[in-house]
Write an enzyme that holds these catalytic residues in place. Structure first.
Site, PDB file in Angstrom:
ATOM      1  N   ARG A 176      -5.612   8.965  16.156  1.00  0.00           N
ATOM      2  CA  ARG A 176      -6.629   8.818  17.202  1.00  0.00           C
ATOM      3  C   ARG A 176      -6.171   7.849  18.282  1.00  0.00           C
ATOM      4  O   ARG A 176      -6.362   8.095  19.482  1.00  0.00           O
ATOM      5  CB  ARG A 176      -7.942   8.345  16.584  1.00  0.00           C
ATOM      6  CG  ARG A 176      -9.080   8.192  17.582  1.00  0.00           C
ATOM      7  CD  ARG A 176     -10.368   7.803  16.894  1.00  0.00           C
ATOM      8  NE  ARG A 176     -10.239   6.528  16.180  1.00  0.00           N
ATOM      9  CZ  ARG A 176     -11.202   5.988  15.447  1.00  0.00           C
ATOM     10  NH1 ARG A 176     -12.365   6.615  15.298  1.00  0.00           N
ATOM     11  NH2 ARG A 176     -11.018   4.829  14.823  1.00  0.00           N
ATOM     12  N   ILE A 206      10.454  10.681  -5.788  1.00  0.00           N
ATOM     13  CA  ILE A 206      11.526  10.121  -4.978  1.00  0.00           C
ATOM     14  C   ILE A 206      12.072   8.867  -5.648  1.00  0.00           C
ATOM     15  O   ILE A 206      11.326   7.942  -5.984  1.00  0.00           O
ATOM     16  CB  ILE A 206      11.014   9.766  -3.563  1.00  0.00           C
ATOM     17  CG1 ILE A 206      10.476  11.006  -2.858  1.00  0.00           C
ATOM     18  CG2 ILE A 206      12.117   9.096  -2.741  1.00  0.00           C
ATOM     19  CD1 ILE A 206      11.500  12.098  -2.605  1.00  0.00           C
ATOM     20  N   ILE A 252      10.812   5.018   1.747  1.00  0.00           N
ATOM     21  CA  ILE A 252      10.789   6.189   2.616  1.00  0.00           C
ATOM     22  C   ILE A 252      10.666   5.761   4.070  1.00  0.00           C
ATOM     23  O   ILE A 252      11.357   6.293   4.957  1.00  0.00           O
ATOM     24  CB  ILE A 252       9.651   7.140   2.211  1.00  0.00           C
ATOM     25  CG1 ILE A 252       9.994   7.835   0.900  1.00  0.00           C
ATOM     26  CG2 ILE A 252       9.385   8.181   3.304  1.00  0.00           C
ATOM     27  CD1 ILE A 252       8.891   8.720   0.349  1.00  0.00           C
ATOM     28  N   LYS A 262      -4.057  12.467  -0.072  1.00  0.00           N
ATOM     29  CA  LYS A 262      -2.930  13.263   0.429  1.00  0.00           C
ATOM     30  C   LYS A 262      -3.375  14.669   0.834  1.00  0.00           C
ATOM     31  O   LYS A 262      -2.914  15.213   1.833  1.00  0.00           O
ATOM     32  CB  LYS A 262      -1.831  13.340  -0.631  1.00  0.00           C
ATOM     33  CG  LYS A 262      -1.083  12.034  -0.842  1.00  0.00           C
ATOM     34  CD  LYS A 262      -0.311  11.589   0.380  1.00  0.00           C
ATOM     35  CE  LYS A 262       0.632  10.439   0.087  1.00  0.00           C
ATOM     36  NZ  LYS A 262       1.393   9.985   1.270  1.00  0.00           N
ATOM     37  N   TYR A 302      -5.321   9.084  -4.861  1.00  0.00           N
ATOM     38  CA  TYR A 302      -4.079   9.437  -4.168  1.00  0.00           C
ATOM     39  C   TYR A 302      -4.040  10.927  -3.841  1.00  0.00           C
ATOM     40  O   TYR A 302      -3.743  11.322  -2.707  1.00  0.00           O
ATOM     41  CB  TYR A 302      -2.897   9.057  -5.052  1.00  0.00           C
ATOM     42  CG  TYR A 302      -1.544   9.301  -4.457  1.00  0.00           C
ATOM     43  CD1 TYR A 302      -1.024   8.456  -3.480  1.00  0.00           C
ATOM     44  CD2 TYR A 302      -0.744  10.358  -4.896  1.00  0.00           C
ATOM     45  CE1 TYR A 302       0.243   8.667  -2.946  1.00  0.00           C
ATOM     46  CE2 TYR A 302       0.516  10.570  -4.378  1.00  0.00           C
ATOM     47  CZ  TYR A 302       1.008   9.724  -3.400  1.00  0.00           C
ATOM     48  OH  TYR A 302       2.262   9.936  -2.870  1.00  0.00           O
ATOM     49  N   ASP A 304      -3.404  -3.701   9.822  1.00  0.00           N
ATOM     50  CA  ASP A 304      -4.118  -2.793   8.931  1.00  0.00           C
ATOM     51  C   ASP A 304      -4.455  -1.533   9.717  1.00  0.00           C
ATOM     52  O   ASP A 304      -5.441  -1.487  10.448  1.00  0.00           O
ATOM     53  CB  ASP A 304      -5.391  -3.460   8.414  1.00  0.00           C
ATOM     54  CG  ASP A 304      -6.152  -2.564   7.435  1.00  0.00           C
ATOM     55  OD1 ASP A 304      -5.718  -1.420   7.203  1.00  0.00           O
ATOM     56  OD2 ASP A 304      -7.192  -3.013   6.918  1.00  0.00           O
TER      57      ASP A 304
END
Length: 242
Positions: free
Chosen positions: A110, A173, A15, A144, A140, A50
């Site tokens: 941020r 996907i 993606i 999300k 997960y 990271d």
């Protein structure tokens, strides 16, 4: 058209690569950041960092700003998906899923917001799993859902200065060779990375200039379909008869 500076987080995933290609094909400049290896073309700039940490997020934002002299679009597409039921999910799996997905979205937002001006956009990639439960995805799904909450919060707080914040929520996907998987999709297929990339590009564009705080499903209709319609042969036959 003025080339915009775009930062894609989670850039080495299918993606992420498709999103970079979409922006690059329309004349924009794209920096990509990933945790494991440097993103390559279509990303013009590749960074390893990271982004769940303040230092890593700052490094990614500064790399894009230094290369392009501006930052206009931030795409939050990083994610880790540990698969285990709640009682078998380890502390390490929980932290990995939440930090990589929600932590990176927060830290990069941020770091980037002080440099985003009127007309700029943040677009997050969430998932249908933010609202539709599936076995074995506690970290997960929670992460999300948290990203979607963060999107609404950022949209509210930064709308007055002209920063729009939205999300896309893909279904499955890229598993098109699993025919049985398509049964739950009203459009009769699973999605592709390009489907997601097109939606991200729209939300980042001036065409979506009055859209903020929204979560756009990119799921072939999965999130509107009643499971009963697919589990009960008699109901399924009603709309497949013709």
């Amino acid at each position: 058209m003025t080339a915009r500076g775009v930062l894609v987080v989670g850039a080495t995933s299918p993606i992420g690569v498709a999103i970079a290609a979409e922006f690059a094909a329309t004349g924009h400049r794209v920096a990509g950041v990933a945790l494991d290896r440097p993103p390559t073309p279509p990303h013009e700039v590749g960074v390893v960092a990271d982004c769940a940490t303040a230092d890593g997020a700052g490094t990614a934002v500064e790399a894009a700003r230094s290369a392009f002299g501006r930052l206009d679009v931030v795409v939050l597409a990083a994610a880790v998906m540990p698969v285990a039921p709640v009682t078998a999910t380890t502390d390490e799996q929980w932290r990995a899923g939440v930090d990589a997905t929600l932590g990176s979205a927060f830290a990069v937002s941020r770091a980037a917001l002080p440099y985003l001006g009127r007309g700029s956009a943040i677009v997050a990639v969430t998932s249908v799993n933010a609202t539709l439960a599936a076995p074995g995805l506690p970290a997960y799904a929670a992460a999300k859902a948290g990203v979607e909450g963060l999107v609404r919060q950022l949209a509210l707080e930064y709308g007055p200065v002209g920063v729009r914040v939205n999300a896309v929520a893909p279904g499955m996907i890229g598993n098109a060779d699993l025919p049985h998987v398509t049964d739950g999709y009203p459009l009769g297929r699973v999605g592709t990375p390009a489907d997601v990339a097109s939606a991200v590009a729209y939300l980042a564009s001036d065409a979506a200039g009055f859209v903020t705080g929204a979560v756009l499903p990119v799921d072939g209709g999965l999130s509107i379909a009643s499971p009963a319609a697919y589990l009960r042969p008699d109901l399924r036959a009603r709309f497949l008869a013709d």
